[in-house]
Design a protein around this motif. Structure first.
Motif, PDB file in Angstrom:
ATOM      1  N   GLY A  69       3.129 -17.963  22.231  1.00 50.90           N
ATOM      2  CA  GLY A  69       2.329 -16.780  22.014  1.00 50.90           C
ATOM      3  C   GLY A  69       0.694 -16.722  22.753  1.00 50.90           C
ATOM      4  O   GLY A  69       0.285 -17.976  23.331  1.00 50.90           O
ATOM      5  N   LEU A  70       1.154 -15.596  23.063  1.00 49.66           N
ATOM      6  CA  LEU A  70      -0.221 -15.653  24.097  1.00 49.66           C
ATOM      7  C   LEU A  70      -1.571 -13.844  23.221  1.00 49.66           C
ATOM      8  O   LEU A  70      -0.557 -13.407  23.138  1.00 49.66           O
ATOM      9  N   THR A  71      -3.080 -14.593  22.598  1.00 53.50           N
ATOM     10  CA  THR A  71      -3.767 -13.860  22.153  1.00 53.50           C
ATOM     11  C   THR A  71      -4.300 -13.176  23.538  1.00 53.50           C
ATOM     12  O   THR A  71      -5.369 -13.945  24.083  1.00 53.50           O
ATOM     13  N   LEU A  72      -4.503 -11.748  23.447  1.00 50.90           N
ATOM     14  CA  LEU A  72      -5.157 -11.110  24.432  1.00 50.90           C
ATOM     15  C   LEU A  72      -6.605 -10.762  24.726  1.00 50.90           C
ATOM     16  O   LEU A  72      -7.198 -10.492  23.006  1.00 50.90           O
ATOM     17  N   VAL A  73      -7.813 -10.812  25.551  1.00 50.10           N
ATOM     18  CA  VAL A  73      -9.668 -10.734  25.272  1.00 50.10           C
ATOM     19  C   VAL A  73      -9.273  -9.560  23.695  1.00 50.10           C
ATOM     20  O   VAL A  73      -8.486  -8.007  24.153  1.00 50.10           O
ATOM     21  N   GLY A  74      -9.414  -9.432  23.195  1.00 52.71           N
ATOM     22  CA  GLY A  74      -9.950  -7.709  22.098  1.00 52.71           C
ATOM     23  C   GLY A  74      -8.611  -7.890  21.280  1.00 52.71           C
ATOM     24  O   GLY A  74      -8.590  -7.117  19.561  1.00 52.71           O
ATOM     25  N   GLY A  75      -7.504  -8.746  20.780  1.00 53.25           N
ATOM     26  CA  GLY A  75      -6.938  -9.643  19.852  1.00 53.25           C
ATOM     27  C   GLY A  75      -7.326 -10.355  18.891  1.00 53.25           C
ATOM     28  O   GLY A  75      -8.192 -11.304  18.926  1.00 53.25           O
ATOM     29  N   ASN A  76      -6.509 -10.766  17.743  1.00 50.08           N
ATOM     30  CA  ASN A  76      -6.315 -12.104  17.252  1.00 50.08           C
ATOM     31  C   ASN A  76      -4.827 -12.208  16.961  1.00 50.08           C
ATOM     32  O   ASN A  76      -4.809 -11.428  16.325  1.00 50.08           O
ATOM     33  N   SER A  77      -4.914 -13.598  16.860  1.00 44.45           N
ATOM     34  CA  SER A  77      -3.797 -14.123  16.016  1.00 44.45           C
ATOM     35  C   SER A  77      -3.720 -13.978  14.870  1.00 44.45           C
ATOM     36  O   SER A  77      -3.988 -13.919  14.123  1.00 44.45           O
ATOM     37  N   GLY A  78      -2.664 -13.279  14.575  1.00 42.76           N
ATOM     38  CA  GLY A  78      -1.646 -13.249  13.246  1.00 42.76           C
ATOM     39  C   GLY A  78      -2.329 -11.835  12.534  1.00 42.76           C
ATOM     40  O   GLY A  78      -2.398 -11.279  11.752  1.00 42.76           O
ATOM     41  N   ALA A  79      -2.826 -10.968  13.122  1.00 44.67           N
ATOM     42  CA  ALA A  79      -3.831  -9.809  12.745  1.00 44.67           C
ATOM     43  C   ALA A  79      -4.981 -10.023  11.651  1.00 44.67           C
ATOM     44  O   ALA A  79      -4.757  -9.606  10.774  1.00 44.67           O
ATOM     45  N   GLY A  80      -6.156 -11.030  11.397  1.00 46.63           N
ATOM     46  CA  GLY A  80      -6.493 -11.466  10.687  1.00 46.63           C
ATOM     47  C   GLY A  80      -6.305 -12.231   9.956  1.00 46.63           C
ATOM     48  O   GLY A  80      -5.105 -12.858   9.562  1.00 46.63           O
ATOM     49  N   TRP A  81      -7.436 -12.279   8.779  1.00 47.16           N
ATOM     50  CA  TRP A  81      -6.887 -12.910   7.796  1.00 47.16           C
ATOM     51  C   TRP A  81      -5.879 -13.577   6.728  1.00 47.16           C
ATOM     52  O   TRP A  81      -4.720 -11.798   6.346  1.00 47.16           O
ATOM     53  N   HIS A  82      -5.439 -13.807   6.343  1.00 52.44           N
ATOM     54  CA  HIS A  82      -3.669 -13.945   5.603  1.00 52.44           C
ATOM     55  C   HIS A  82      -3.010 -15.809   5.336  1.00 52.44           C
ATOM     56  O   HIS A  82      -3.601 -16.665   6.200  1.00 52.44           O
ATOM     57  N   GLY A 154      -4.162 -28.856  24.679  1.00 51.71           N
ATOM     58  CA  GLY A 154      -3.282 -29.910  24.382  1.00 51.71           C
ATOM     59  C   GLY A 154      -4.016 -30.651  23.100  1.00 51.71           C
ATOM     60  O   GLY A 154      -3.095 -31.031  22.643  1.00 51.71           O
ATOM     61  N   SER A 155      -5.084 -30.272  22.250  1.00 51.11           N
ATOM     62  CA  SER A 155      -5.383 -30.698  20.763  1.00 51.11           C
ATOM     63  C   SER A 155      -3.910 -29.747  20.131  1.00 51.11           C
ATOM     64  O   SER A 155      -3.985 -28.754  20.269  1.00 51.11           O
ATOM     65  N   MET A 156      -3.702 -30.459  19.151  1.00 61.46           N
ATOM     66  CA  MET A 156      -2.673 -30.099  18.254  1.00 61.46           C
ATOM     67  C   MET A 156      -3.763 -29.784  16.796  1.00 61.46           C
ATOM     68  O   MET A 156      -3.775 -30.899  16.767  1.00 61.46           O
ATOM     69  N   VAL A 157      -3.062 -28.791  16.013  1.00 62.57           N
ATOM     70  CA  VAL A 157      -3.734 -28.655  14.936  1.00 62.57           C
ATOM     71  C   VAL A 157      -2.601 -28.282  13.815  1.00 62.57           C
ATOM     72  O   VAL A 157      -1.553 -27.853  14.037  1.00 62.57           O
ATOM     73  N   LEU A 158      -2.840 -29.276  12.376  1.00 64.51           N
ATOM     74  CA  LEU A 158      -1.489 -29.280  11.818  1.00 64.51           C
ATOM     75  C   LEU A 158      -1.820 -28.202  10.034  1.00 64.51           C
ATOM     76  O   LEU A 158      -3.091 -28.710   9.460  1.00 64.51           O
ATOM     77  N   PHE A 159      -1.272 -27.567   9.823  1.00 64.46           N
ATOM     78  CA  PHE A 159      -2.286 -27.570   8.630  1.00 64.46           C
ATOM     79  C   PHE A 159      -1.307 -26.643   7.872  1.00 64.46           C
ATOM     80  O   PHE A 159       0.792 -26.283   8.121  1.00 64.46           O
ATOM     81  N   ASP A 160      -0.845 -26.487   6.582  1.00 64.55           N
ATOM     82  CA  ASP A 160      -0.115 -25.903   5.273  1.00 64.55           C
ATOM     83  C   ASP A 160      -0.419 -24.354   5.479  1.00 64.55           C
ATOM     84  O   ASP A 160      -1.129 -23.728   5.436  1.00 64.55           O
ATOM     85  N   ILE A 161       0.335 -23.759   6.379  1.00 60.23           N
ATOM     86  CA  ILE A 161       0.876 -22.479   5.596  1.00 60.23           C
ATOM     87  C   ILE A 161       0.286 -21.427   4.504  1.00 60.23           C
ATOM     88  O   ILE A 161       0.158 -20.220   4.217  1.00 60.23           O
ATOM     89  N   SER A 162       0.498 -21.918   3.108  1.00 67.82           N
ATOM     90  CA  SER A 162      -0.216 -21.010   2.272  1.00 67.82           C
ATOM     91  C   SER A 162      -1.794 -20.983   1.916  1.00 67.82           C
ATOM     92  O   SER A 162      -1.867 -20.578   0.669  1.00 67.82           O
ATOM     93  N   ASN A 163      -2.299 -21.660   2.907  1.00 69.91           N
ATOM     94  CA  ASN A 163      -3.065 -21.847   2.617  1.00 69.91           C
ATOM     95  C   ASN A 163      -3.784 -20.100   3.922  1.00 69.91           C
ATOM     96  O   ASN A 163      -3.094 -19.710   4.779  1.00 69.91           O
ATOM     97  N   VAL A 164      -4.918 -19.888   3.356  1.00 74.05           N
ATOM     98  CA  VAL A 164      -5.796 -19.195   4.355  1.00 74.05           C
ATOM     99  C   VAL A 164      -6.217 -19.492   5.570  1.00 74.05           C
ATOM    100  O   VAL A 164      -6.548 -20.312   5.508  1.00 74.05           O
ATOM    101  N   HIS A 165      -5.949 -18.698   6.096  1.00 68.51           N
ATOM    102  CA  HIS A 165      -6.045 -19.210   7.667  1.00 68.51           C
ATOM    103  C   HIS A 165      -6.278 -17.180   8.449  1.00 68.51           C
ATOM    104  O   HIS A 165      -5.986 -16.320   8.431  1.00 68.51           O
ATOM    105  N   ARG A 166      -6.724 -17.763  10.074  1.00 67.07           N
ATOM    106  CA  ARG A 166      -6.563 -16.423  10.592  1.00 67.07           C
ATOM    107  C   ARG A 166      -6.434 -17.739  12.167  1.00 67.07           C
ATOM    108  O   ARG A 166      -6.782 -18.279  12.634  1.00 67.07           O
ATOM    109  N   GLY A 167      -6.637 -16.542  13.244  1.00 61.58           N
ATOM    110  CA  GLY A 167      -6.691 -16.675  14.312  1.00 61.58           C
ATOM    111  C   GLY A 167      -7.834 -15.631  14.720  1.00 61.58           C
ATOM    112  O   GLY A 167      -7.661 -14.694  14.722  1.00 61.58           O
TER     113      GLY A 167
END
Length: 203
Positions: A69-82, A154-167
């Motif tokens: 995945g690549l998010t360019l300047v001006g964007g955000n991964s996942g298009a907001g809180w979800h 190189g850092s890794m984040v592990l998370f539950d996708i049923s929790n609220v998150h965003r890029g």
């Protein structure tokens, strides 16, 4: 640390017209092409990650897909809180570049009240999208906290996708990431090349 080779990553991102919010480019299913993307395939078959996912989901078997995945300047991964889903799920996200406030860090909402979450309008009818106003209300009224993950490549984040998150929004620099999806209903995105990603990066 996990790192997808430069040519592998840029080739993967450039090979798919799967775009979220106009600035978030993705290609899912890299591990299905191990000869082209050996690092992604190794990542998807990592014994530690598989063991963690099996234990977390309390399952005997799982399916996995790796995504560039690549998010360019001006964007955000996942298009907001979800939430990705309302059901318990697992995802592993690896930063492929150093990520600070200006580079679209992963954020999640902690200690929030599910009963008081207000859904944002969504064209697809999903009740898993949330406005910034709703998040602010959770923090100011219900005592929730937003957590931001700054970390080096190189850092890794592990998370539950049923929790609220965003890029978070990429304000000054792009964010590149490798993500492991577990038991996802999403189809692999192995589609036709596009050149405008390269063209924009060259300007």
């Amino acid at each position: 640390k996990v790192k997808l080779g430069g040519e592998d990553f840029w080739g993967a991102v450039n090979d798919c017209r799967q775009v979220v919010n106009g600035r978030d480019y993705r290609r899912l299913g890299l591990n299905e092409l191990p000869d082209e993307y050996p690092v992604a395939a190794t990542f998807a078959n990592d014994s530690f990650l598989i063991a963690v996912a099996l234990a977390f989901l309390n399952k005997a078997n799982i399916s996995v897909k790796a995504q560039a995945g690549l998010t360019l300047v001006g964007g955000n991964s996942g298009a907001g809180w979800h939430k990705d889903t309302i059901h318990r799920g697992f995802k592993a996200l690896v930063y492929l570049n150093d990520v600070s406030d200006a580079g679209g860090p992963f954020e999640f909402l902690a200690n929030y009240s599910d009963a008081h979450l207000r859904h944002a309008f969504d064209k697809k009818g999903r009740n898993t999208r949330y406005s910034q106003q709703s998040i602010d209300e959770q923090v100011e009224v219900f005592g929730a906290q937003t957590r931001t993950i700054h970390a080096p490549a190189g850092s890794m984040v592990l998370f539950d996708i049923s929790n609220v998150h965003r890029g978070a929004p990429c304000q000054k620099r792009m964010r590149s990431a490798l993500t492991l999806y577990v038991d996802t209903p999403l189809k692999s995105a192995l589609c036709a090349p596009m050149q405008h990603v390269y063209q924009e990066l060259d300007t």
